[in-house]
Design an enzyme around this catalytic site. Structure first.
Site, PDB file in Angstrom:
ATOM      1  CG  ASP A  15      33.195   7.008  22.630  1.00  0.00           C
ATOM      2  OD1 ASP A  15      32.738   7.437  21.557  1.00  0.00           O
ATOM      3  OD2 ASP A  15      34.362   7.247  23.007  1.00  0.00           O
ATOM      4  CG  ASP A  57      37.693   5.177  21.806  1.00  0.00           C
ATOM      5  OD1 ASP A  57      38.080   6.275  21.355  1.00  0.00           O
ATOM      6  OD2 ASP A  57      38.318   4.564  22.702  1.00  0.00           O
ATOM      7  CG  HIS A  59      41.507   3.278  19.715  1.00  0.00           C
ATOM      8  ND1 HIS A  59      41.618   4.618  19.436  1.00  0.00           N
ATOM      9  CD2 HIS A  59      41.061   3.206  20.996  1.00  0.00           C
ATOM     10  CE1 HIS A  59      41.252   5.318  20.502  1.00  0.00           C
ATOM     11  NE2 HIS A  59      40.892   4.495  21.461  1.00  0.00           N
ATOM     12  CB  SER A  65      45.512   5.489  24.009  1.00  0.00           C
ATOM     13  OG  SER A  65      44.624   4.477  23.549  1.00  0.00           O
ATOM     14  CG  HIS A  76      40.097   0.926  24.736  1.00  0.00           C
ATOM     15  ND1 HIS A  76      41.355   1.353  25.109  1.00  0.00           N
ATOM     16  CD2 HIS A  76      39.485   2.014  24.206  1.00  0.00           C
ATOM     17  CE1 HIS A  76      41.484   2.641  24.832  1.00  0.00           C
ATOM     18  NE2 HIS A  76      40.364   3.078  24.275  1.00  0.00           N
ATOM     19  CE  LYS A 101      35.233   9.304  20.705  1.00  0.00           C
ATOM     20  NZ  LYS A 101      36.238   8.495  21.438  1.00  0.00           N
ATOM     21  CD  GLU A 108      43.327   8.708  23.410  1.00  0.00           C
ATOM     22  OE1 GLU A 108      42.705   8.456  22.361  1.00  0.00           O
ATOM     23  OE2 GLU A 108      43.383   7.926  24.377  1.00  0.00           O
ATOM     24  CB  ALA A 136      34.084   7.530  30.472  1.00  0.00           C
ATOM     25  CB  CYS A 140      34.992  10.145  25.088  1.00  0.00           C
ATOM     26  SG  CYS A 140      36.517   9.316  24.550  1.00  0.00           S
TER      27      CYS A 140
END
Ligand code: VGL
Ligand code: ZN
Length: 194
Positions: A15, A57, A59, A65, A76, A101, A108, A136, A140
């Site tokens: 990420d 990431d 989304h 989330s 985000h 993902k 989530e 982070a 993740c």
């Protein structure tokens, strides 16, 4: 710790996307500090023709989330948005395999293994040991390391190439300790045999 890279090893970059860097929508303090060390690991892997994977990431706009949905995070890494792109300074090789993902609105998924088929892909590629860094540490990276170990991959945690959100002070350090307790071996770039 002395690490010799060879067949069966793979690098996973977690990420490293604009929204997690300073100025991004979910900025990780000093998140940009992972780019230079990760580029050194990437160079070591490509020099040895070893595989590199990069998770994103990714989304939908209405991901569960997000605060608008009662979740803990600002919006985000919306799939396809500027903030979801990999940091331009990250020197991913042309052959890097991208793992998206968190793409299901109602679920989530901090881990690169969740709902992605990543474990199957690694087995198909004959990977047995993963070197993991990125963002982070306390979300993740932690959940990805946990799932990697549960799926029986060996894990080397790249201590010099991770940064934490630290919603609560100490979250990052606790996450590092937890990953080590579960069996991840912490290393820094200088541990890799030339
Ligand atoms: C992450 C919070 C929300 C991460 C992703 O990549 O660590 N953290 N979504
Ligand atoms: Zn997310």
């Amino acid at each position: 710790m002395r690490v010799t890279l060879g067949s069966g090893d793979a690098l996973l970059v977690v990420d490293v996307q604009y929204d997690f860097l300073p100025g991004g929508r979910l900025a990780v303090p000093e998140g940009d500090g992972v780019v230079a060390p990760l580029n050194r690991y990437i160079a070591a892997f490509t020099a040895r023709r070893l595989p590199v994977y990069a998770s994103r990431d990714w989304h939908p706009e209405n991901h569960c989330s997000f605060r608008a949905r009662g979740g803990p995070w600002p919006q985000h890494c919306v799939a396809g948005s500027d903030g979801a792109q990999f940091a331009a300074g990250l020197a991913l090789p042309p052959g890097a395999v991208v793992i998206d993902k968190g793409a299901a609105a109602e679920k989530e998924a901090y881990s690169a293994f969740e709902g992605t088929g990543f474990a199957r892909r690694l087995r198909r590629d004959n990977v047995t040991r993963l070197l993991i860094g990125g963002l982070a540490t306390d979300y993740c990276v932690l959940n990805t390391v946990r799932d990697a170990l549960a799926a029986r991959f060996s894990v080397l945690l790249l201590k010099d190439a991770i940064r934490a959100v630290d919603v609560n002070p100490g979250d990052g350090e606790r996450a590092e300790r937890e990953m080590q307790r579960l069996g991840a071996e912490p290393i820094v770039f200088e541990d890799i045999a030339p």
